[in-house]
Design an enzyme around this catalytic site. Sequence first.
Site, PDB file in Angstrom:
ATOM      1  N   TYR A 130      44.090 -32.222  72.190  1.00  7.42           N
ATOM      2  CA  TYR A 130      43.042 -31.883  73.172  1.00  7.42           C
ATOM      3  C   TYR A 130      42.397 -33.157  73.713  1.00  7.42           C
ATOM      4  O   TYR A 130      42.217 -33.310  74.922  1.00  7.42           O
ATOM      5  CB  TYR A 130      41.991 -30.989  72.499  1.00  7.42           C
TER       6      TYR A 130
ATOM      7  N   VAL B 279      49.311 -22.085  84.792  1.00 13.91           N
ATOM      8  CA  VAL B 279      49.314 -23.400  85.468  1.00 13.91           C
ATOM      9  C   VAL B 279      50.449 -24.308  84.981  1.00 13.91           C
ATOM     10  O   VAL B 279      50.728 -25.333  85.605  1.00 13.91           O
ATOM     11  CB  VAL B 279      47.961 -24.144  85.322  1.00 13.91           C
TER      12      VAL B 279
HETATM   13  N1  LIG Z   1      33.658 -24.114  76.276  1.00 14.74           N
HETATM   14  C1  LIG Z   1      33.481 -25.370  75.995  1.00 14.74           C
HETATM   15  O1  LIG Z   1      32.673 -25.713  75.128  1.00 14.74           O
HETATM   16  C2  LIG Z   1      34.251 -26.427  76.738  1.00 14.74           C
HETATM   17  C3  LIG Z   1      33.897 -27.760  76.516  1.00 14.74           C
HETATM   18  C4  LIG Z   1      34.582 -28.751  77.203  1.00 14.74           C
HETATM   19  C5  LIG Z   1      35.594 -28.427  78.086  1.00 14.74           C
HETATM   20  N2  LIG Z   1      35.922 -27.126  78.268  1.00 14.74           N
HETATM   21  C6  LIG Z   1      37.002 -26.838  79.224  1.00 14.74           C
HETATM   22  O2  LIG Z   1      36.563 -25.860  80.141  1.00 14.74           O
HETATM   23  C7  LIG Z   1      37.717 -25.224  80.704  1.00 14.74           C
HETATM   24  C8  LIG Z   1      37.471 -23.726  80.681  1.00 14.74           C
HETATM   25  O3  LIG Z   1      37.439 -23.284  79.326  1.00 14.74           O
HETATM   26  P1  LIG Z   1      36.413 -22.186  78.810  1.00 14.74           P
HETATM   27  O4  LIG Z   1      35.607 -22.816  77.765  1.00 14.74           O
HETATM   28  O5  LIG Z   1      35.765 -21.525  79.942  1.00 14.74           O
HETATM   29  O6  LIG Z   1      37.420 -21.209  78.051  1.00 14.74           O
HETATM   30  P2  LIG Z   1      37.827 -19.689  78.267  1.00 14.74           P
HETATM   31  O7  LIG Z   1      38.893 -19.452  77.272  1.00 14.74           O
HETATM   32  O8  LIG Z   1      36.630 -18.806  78.261  1.00 14.74           O
HETATM   33  O9  LIG Z   1      38.435 -19.682  79.743  1.00 14.74           O
HETATM   34  C9  LIG Z   1      39.647 -20.327  80.020  1.00 14.74           C
HETATM   35  C10 LIG Z   1      40.493 -19.452  80.934  1.00 14.74           C
HETATM   36  O10 LIG Z   1      41.686 -20.174  81.230  1.00 14.74           O
HETATM   37  C11 LIG Z   1      42.766 -19.269  81.153  1.00 14.74           C
HETATM   38  N3  LIG Z   1      43.997 -19.993  80.857  1.00 14.74           N
HETATM   39  C12 LIG Z   1      44.408 -20.499  79.665  1.00 14.74           C
HETATM   40  N4  LIG Z   1      45.613 -21.038  79.776  1.00 14.74           N
HETATM   41  C13 LIG Z   1      45.992 -20.886  81.074  1.00 14.74           C
HETATM   42  C14 LIG Z   1      47.145 -21.231  81.802  1.00 14.74           C
HETATM   43  N5  LIG Z   1      48.194 -21.813  81.199  1.00 14.74           N
HETATM   44  N6  LIG Z   1      47.189 -20.929  83.114  1.00 14.74           N
HETATM   45  C15 LIG Z   1      46.159 -20.314  83.734  1.00 14.74           C
HETATM   46  N7  LIG Z   1      45.041 -19.941  83.078  1.00 14.74           N
HETATM   47  C16 LIG Z   1      44.954 -20.227  81.769  1.00 14.74           C
HETATM   48  C17 LIG Z   1      42.394 -18.306  80.047  1.00 14.74           C
HETATM   49  O11 LIG Z   1      43.126 -17.090  80.133  1.00 14.74           O
HETATM   50  C18 LIG Z   1      40.906 -18.141  80.271  1.00 14.74           C
HETATM   51  O12 LIG Z   1      40.617 -17.039  81.118  1.00 14.74           O
HETATM   52  C19 LIG Z   1      38.903 -25.683  79.874  1.00 14.74           C
HETATM   53  O13 LIG Z   1      39.605 -26.700  80.578  1.00 14.74           O
HETATM   54  C20 LIG Z   1      38.256 -26.251  78.624  1.00 14.74           C
HETATM   55  O14 LIG Z   1      39.061 -27.221  78.000  1.00 14.74           O
HETATM   56  C21 LIG Z   1      35.282 -26.115  77.624  1.00 14.74           C
END
Ligand SMILES: NC(=O)c1ccc[n+]([C@@H]2O[C@H](COP(=O)([O-])OP(=O)(O)OC[C@H]3O[C@@H](n4cnc5c(N)ncnc54)[C@H](O)[C@@H]3O)[C@@H](O)[C@H]2O)c1
Length: 276
Positions: free
Chosen positions: A178, A69
């Site tokens: 973050y 992205v």
């Molecule tokens: N897991 C949590 O506790 C949590 C809490 C708050 C927010 N989030 C947010 O949720 C969203 C999803 O995260 P998640 O927890 O599912 O993590 P995850 O690592 O399981 O999934 C994230 C996915 O995004 C992909 N990704 C990373 N960088 C990328 C890029 N530059 N371009 C395209 N794809 C990319 C990764 O390869 C991965 O498959 C994120 O924005 C994260 O900040 C997660």
Amino acid sequence: MKCAELFNIAGQGALVTGAGSGLGLAIAEALAESGARVTLLDVDAGRIAAETGRLEGLGYAVRGAAVDVSDHVALERAFDAAVAAHGRLDVVFANAGIDSGPGFVTGWSGSQRTRNPAGALESYSDERWNRVIDVNLGGVFATLRAAARLMKPQRSGKLIVTTSVAAYQCEPAIGSAYMAAKAGAAHFMRCVALELAAFNITVNAIAPGFFVTNIGGGHAKNPDVQAAMAKLMPMHRVGLPDDIKGLALFLASPASAYLTGQQITIDGGWTLGMAD
Ligand SMILES: NC(=O)c1ccc[n+]([C@@H]2O[C@H](COP(=O)([O-])OP(=O)(O)OC[C@H]3O[C@@H](n4cnc5c(N)ncnc54)[C@H](O)[C@@H]3O)[C@@H](O)[C@H]2O)c1
């Protein structure tokens, strides 16, 4: 509209970034299970191929592509390919995100904490700061911009950004880029909601608390970490990717037609405070 139609997204075109894992994968599954035609984008080519193949095997109308992205040109092309393949684009989730390395303390809220020099502000590298901002804020900008280009002429659309409770609450165990990126994404979402409201495009955000995914090297999959975090949760458990599906479907569907510019927290009550 009849209540039975409120959550009907069958036949709609949807796109999810960061869909190879965790919350993005659960969101893509929710949309596909509901009959939408879904494009899954992820920087991890192997993961996106495997998950898209698995969902295709279940009979869902999905396609996948490997896109970073932070590569805005490639992202625009991926949007055009999604429309070419599925004929329309109604719903976009700007979900891709990365963690930002250690913060200035070890340990989570309520647990034993010690200062962590590796996460101190003076140790924070330009490279680390720039990558987190490029993906977690710049990626949201590029995703919403690509969606607006295609949705404005059709005068309809649903945009949903994955932010975090970190958008409004400092978490010192997480690197501060973050928090800056997520707060920026949340406020950018509100500005875009205001701009696009007249075009019948709604823009909202999901702010998750602690969910078991692969972020941060998958540390949340460690049972000891989960047990420690569950103690902090008023609901006495951590979030699982399936917990996001209902809210994702609500924000993607006609049920949320008059809701825009809102960030909805989903955290098992974590940000309410400590209970028992
Ligand atoms: N897991 C949590 O506790 C949590 C809490 C708050 C927010 N989030 C947010 O949720 C969203 C999803 O995260 P998640 O927890 O599912 O993590 P995850 O690592 O399981 O999934 C994230 C996915 O995004 C992909 N990704 C990373 N960088 C990328 C890029 N530059 N371009 C395209 N794809 C990319 C990764 O390869 C991965 O498959 C994120 O924005 C994260 O900040 C997660």
